[in-house]
Scaffold this active site. Structure first.
Site, PDB file in Angstrom:
ATOM      1  N   SER A 106       0.751  -1.040   0.166  1.00 56.48           N
ATOM      2  CA  SER A 106       0.183  -0.165   0.167  1.00 56.48           C
ATOM      3  C   SER A 106       0.761   1.174  -0.111  1.00 56.48           C
ATOM      4  CB  SER A 106      -0.867  -0.038   1.079  1.00 56.48           C
ATOM      5  OG  SER A 106      -1.607   1.237   1.116  1.00 56.48           O
TER       6      SER A 106
ATOM      7  N   GLY B 174      -5.274  -4.790  15.498  1.00 53.08           N
ATOM      8  CA  GLY B 174      -4.149  -4.680  16.327  1.00 53.08           C
ATOM      9  C   GLY B 174      -2.847  -4.608  15.542  1.00 53.08           C
TER      10      GLY B 174
ATOM     11  N   HIS C 239      -2.603   7.571  -4.742  1.00 46.90           N
ATOM     12  CA  HIS C 239      -2.766   6.123  -3.871  1.00 46.90           C
ATOM     13  C   HIS C 239      -2.622   5.068  -4.682  1.00 46.90           C
ATOM     14  CE1 HIS C 239      -5.373   3.144  -2.423  1.00 46.90           C
ATOM     15  NE2 HIS C 239      -4.572   3.165  -1.150  1.00 46.90           N
TER      16      HIS C 239
END
Length: 306
Positions: free
Chosen positions: A98, A264, A112
């Site tokens: 990414s 997380g 992006h």
């Protein structure tokens, strides 16, 4: 369907990260990516690691982050099962590259891209897997030939995969990168796809690679043309104001951000997409007929750029 080759996907993604970093460093001419390889200790919810590459305050790129991650866990997070409830209770692996590039010059668009692979498994059942990703462009002072170039290359990425691929994934991008609370698109779109597996592993993997490989040809010619264009305080101020839309989208809607935070994941790598400087103004509106108004009146509305 072909059997998923996880090692081949990972090898491609690592190579893609390297090639994009090298191309951006060459275009910048001065900035260098810092390398931050990380591992997450095996735990109850998430394990894995990744390679984060970040450039700060380059000559052209104010902030550029290209992140590879490969994480796995015993249960899919809610962001992934919201539209695929049958995956609840399955263990998973997720890997991807990414990137978000925030240039200094307001005449150079933010860009992006990401490409990713998920596989969810449960003992005694066939694995469920898919590819996802895309690329999109967020200009501040758009120039139509740049937008047309971006979409031309996006279409070229799709052409080996059927006539309906580009219009399908272009529309999906327009729908996805849309700020409902602003009633505007984030930028001028590009491609977005998810849950891709119906053509089998080999063809689905080939499409993901095509999208990843076309990012640099789509973006760098625009950067090269606009990086030396003069600008002043007004243009910089507007750029920082519009960057606020980027923050709003990433923190409210973006699936990748939500997935990372809900599992997380590594916060620094997840939030590296945020711009380094942003402004907010209460109820600001562009002056009618101004260059800033052109962005709103023409470019933040889905349309056929080709």
């Amino acid at each position: 369907m072909n059997t998923p080759d996880i090692d081949a996907v990972k090898k491609y993604l690592l190579g893609l990260q390297d090639s994009i970093c090298n191309a951006l460093e060459k275009e910048d001419g001065a900035g260098k990516f810092i390398h931050d390889d990380w591992e997450r200790p095996a735990g109850e919810h998430l394990s894995g690691g990744g390679r984060t590459r970040v450039m700060d305050n380059g000559e052209v790129f104010e902030s550029a982050g290209i992140n590879f991650s490969h994480v796995f866990g015993p249960e899919m997070p809610s962001s992934a099962t919201a539209h695929r409830p049958e995956l609840a209770g399955r263990s998973f692996q997720a890997m991807g590259v990414s990137l978000v590039i925030h240039p200094k010059n307001p005449h150079v668009p933010t860009s992006h891209a990401n490409v990713r692979f998920f596989i969810a498994e449960k003992e005694g059942e066939d694995p469920v897997w898919w590819f996802g990703g895309g690329l999109d462009l967020t200009p501040y002072y758009p120039i139509e030939e740049d937008v047309v170039h971006w979409h031309t290359i996006s279409k070229q990425a799709c052409e080996p995969f059927g006539e309906d691929a580009y219009p399908k994934y272009k529309k999906w991008c327009d729908d996805y990168f849309y700020l409902k609370h602003r009633d505007e698109t984030r930028g001028v779109g590009g491609l977005f796809f998810d849950d891709l597996n119906e053509e089998g592993f080999d063809k689905s993997f080939a499409f993901m690679q095509s999208v990843g490989d076309h990012y640099i040809p789509a973006y760098l010619p625009i950067v090269s043309k606009r990086k030396d264009k003069k600008y002043g305080e007004r243009e910089r101020d507007f750029q920082l104001y519009r960057r606020g839309r980027y923050v709003e989208f990433n923190l409210v809607y973006d699936r990748g951000t939500l997935f990372g935070l809900q599992t997380g994941g590594r916060t620094e790598s997840i939030l590296m997409s945020l711009p380094p400087l942003v402004k907010f103004r209460y109820n600001w509106k562009p002056e009618p007929g101004s260059e800033e108004a052109k962005l709103y009146n023409r470019y933040l509305k889905p349309q056929d750029w080709l």
